[in-house]
Design an enzyme around this catalytic site. Structure first.
Site, PDB file in Angstrom:
ATOM      1  N   CYS A 120    -108.664  73.777   3.969  1.00  0.00           N
ATOM      2  CA  CYS A 120    -108.258  74.753   4.980  1.00  0.00           C
ATOM      3  C   CYS A 120    -106.936  74.383   5.656  1.00  0.00           C
ATOM      4  O   CYS A 120    -106.279  75.245   6.241  1.00  0.00           O
ATOM      5  CB  CYS A 120    -109.348  74.905   6.027  1.00  0.00           C
ATOM      6  SG  CYS A 120    -110.972  75.327   5.326  1.00  0.00           S
ATOM      7  N   HIS A 253    -106.823  77.671  12.505  1.00  0.00           N
ATOM      8  CA  HIS A 253    -107.590  77.998  11.310  1.00  0.00           C
ATOM      9  C   HIS A 253    -108.780  78.851  11.709  1.00  0.00           C
ATOM     10  O   HIS A 253    -109.492  78.547  12.668  1.00  0.00           O
ATOM     11  CB  HIS A 253    -108.057  76.703  10.637  1.00  0.00           C
ATOM     12  CG  HIS A 253    -109.102  76.906   9.596  1.00  0.00           C
ATOM     13  ND1 HIS A 253    -109.038  77.899   8.651  1.00  0.00           N
ATOM     14  CD2 HIS A 253    -110.266  76.237   9.352  1.00  0.00           C
ATOM     15  CE1 HIS A 253    -110.099  77.835   7.868  1.00  0.00           C
ATOM     16  NE2 HIS A 253    -110.860  76.845   8.277  1.00  0.00           N
ATOM     17  N   ASN A 284    -113.766  83.262   6.872  1.00  0.00           N
ATOM     18  CA  ASN A 284    -113.001  82.022   6.726  1.00  0.00           C
ATOM     19  C   ASN A 284    -112.365  82.003   5.342  1.00  0.00           C
ATOM     20  O   ASN A 284    -113.053  81.804   4.341  1.00  0.00           O
ATOM     21  CB  ASN A 284    -113.933  80.827   6.920  1.00  0.00           C
ATOM     22  CG  ASN A 284    -113.230  79.478   6.768  1.00  0.00           C
ATOM     23  OD1 ASN A 284    -112.124  79.400   6.240  1.00  0.00           O
ATOM     24  ND2 ASN A 284    -113.891  78.426   7.202  1.00  0.00           N
TER      25      ASN A 284
END
Length: 328
Positions: A120, A253, A284
């Site tokens: 990520c 994020h 996500n």
């Protein structure tokens, strides 16, 4: 004597672009598979829907689409790109790097092209490298892409991950600047927590005839991200020479809405700071989440050209990276 390369005094992001898969997947499509409810998912993550890629929406296809938008936003021709960096953990071919294939489809003039695996945090890693390349003279313009098809490696029956992960691509063009446009990166890793987010060994999974699904220990990751990353964000502000009061936008994020809120509280961000909340409708998207969230803020007028934005991302490794940038 060896000649030293000469770069630009500074670097900045010149343009951003994103690609969001066409298929919208509401919570109602997921709840029965994980014996859950829409309310439970919203409370746990803040997610109401996400995007999953169709068969034709490959890692390469989504990356090319996002890159074309970023190049148009930056007003830079593909022939001016000297380097392509792709951050992804879901390009399922070990080699060649998908960056080279993307560069070729875009029509780039033989740039350096490589993939990075920083989960990520990959896009923020790519921005840091691109800034150094431009300032160091290794490249004049760098295309940085964050892209994922996490639906390929997410177990639809896993109550801890099935509702979280999604697909998409975001891209940014980094180039020379007369003024600082990308602050010093604060990055690192905590390999002792590597088992918190991982996929199994591919060979072992194949021998056992199992799908190598992505797994995550949600509670430990939540605690680590909510508190440890606030310190990283604060350090990035300090290294950039600004305070929270001088910040215009916060683009973390998009892991979990509760983490986003916890970071904002821990960093004591003033109400004037606009906060990205793209996760509500995108889920996500790992390496794609930061550029997609930034693009949405620009499109919706929450982030304006010249604003200062704090980018911070974290994920499997466990790894992290943060930097302050000027919005293109």
């Amino acid at each position: 004597m060896i000649s030293a390369p000469t770069g630009s005094p500074h670097a900045r992001i010149l343009g951003v672009g994103g690609y969001r898969p066409t298929r919208v997947v509401p919570n109602s499509e997921i709840v029965d598979l994980i014996d859950s409810s829409d309310e439970w998912i919203r409370t746990r993550s803040g997610i109401t829907e996400r995007r999953w890629a169709g068969e034709e929406e490959t890692v390469q296809m989504m990356s090319v689409a996002a890159s074309r938008k970023a190049l148009e936003h930056a007003k830079i021709g593909i022939d001016q790109i000297d380097c392509v960096i792709v951050a992804t953990v879901s390009h399922l071919r070990q080699t060649p790097a998908v960056a080279a294939l993307i560069a070729d489809e875009l029509g780039a003039d033989h740039p350096a092209a490589f993939d990075v695996s920083a989960a990520c945090a990959g896009f923020c890693h790519g921005i840091a490298m691109a800034s150094d390349f431009v300032r160091g003279g290794s490249a004049r313009h760098v295309l940085v892409i964050g892209v994922e098809r996490l639906s390929d490696i997410t177990n639809p029956h896993d109550r801890g991950t099935a509702f979280i992960f999604a697909d998409g691509a975001g891209a940014a063009v980094v180039g020379p600047s007369e003024e600082p446009g990308i602050g010093p990166v604060v990055w690192g890793s905590s390999g002792d927590k590597a088992d918190h987010i991982q996929t199994p060994d591919w060979f072992e999974a194949n021998e056992a005839k199992e799908t190598p699904w992505l797994t995550m220990q949600g509670n430990p990751v939540f605690r680590w991200a909510s508190y440890a990353m606030a310190k990283v964000g604060q350090e990035a502000l300090e290294k950039a020479g600004i305070t929270a009061d001088e910040l215009d936008c916060f683009v973390p994020h998009q892991a979990n809405m509760r983490i986003v809120d916890a970071l904002a509280r821990s960093m004591k961000l003033p109400e004037s700071v606009k906060i990205a909340r793209d996760i509500a409708t995108m889920g996500n998207t790992s390496a794609a989440s930061v550029p997609l969230a930034l693009e949405r803020m620009i499109e919706e007028g929450q982030a304006e050209s010249g604003d200062t934005a704090l980018l911070i991302a974290f994920g499997a490794g466990l790894v992290y990276a943060a930097q302050v940038v000027v919005v293109p």
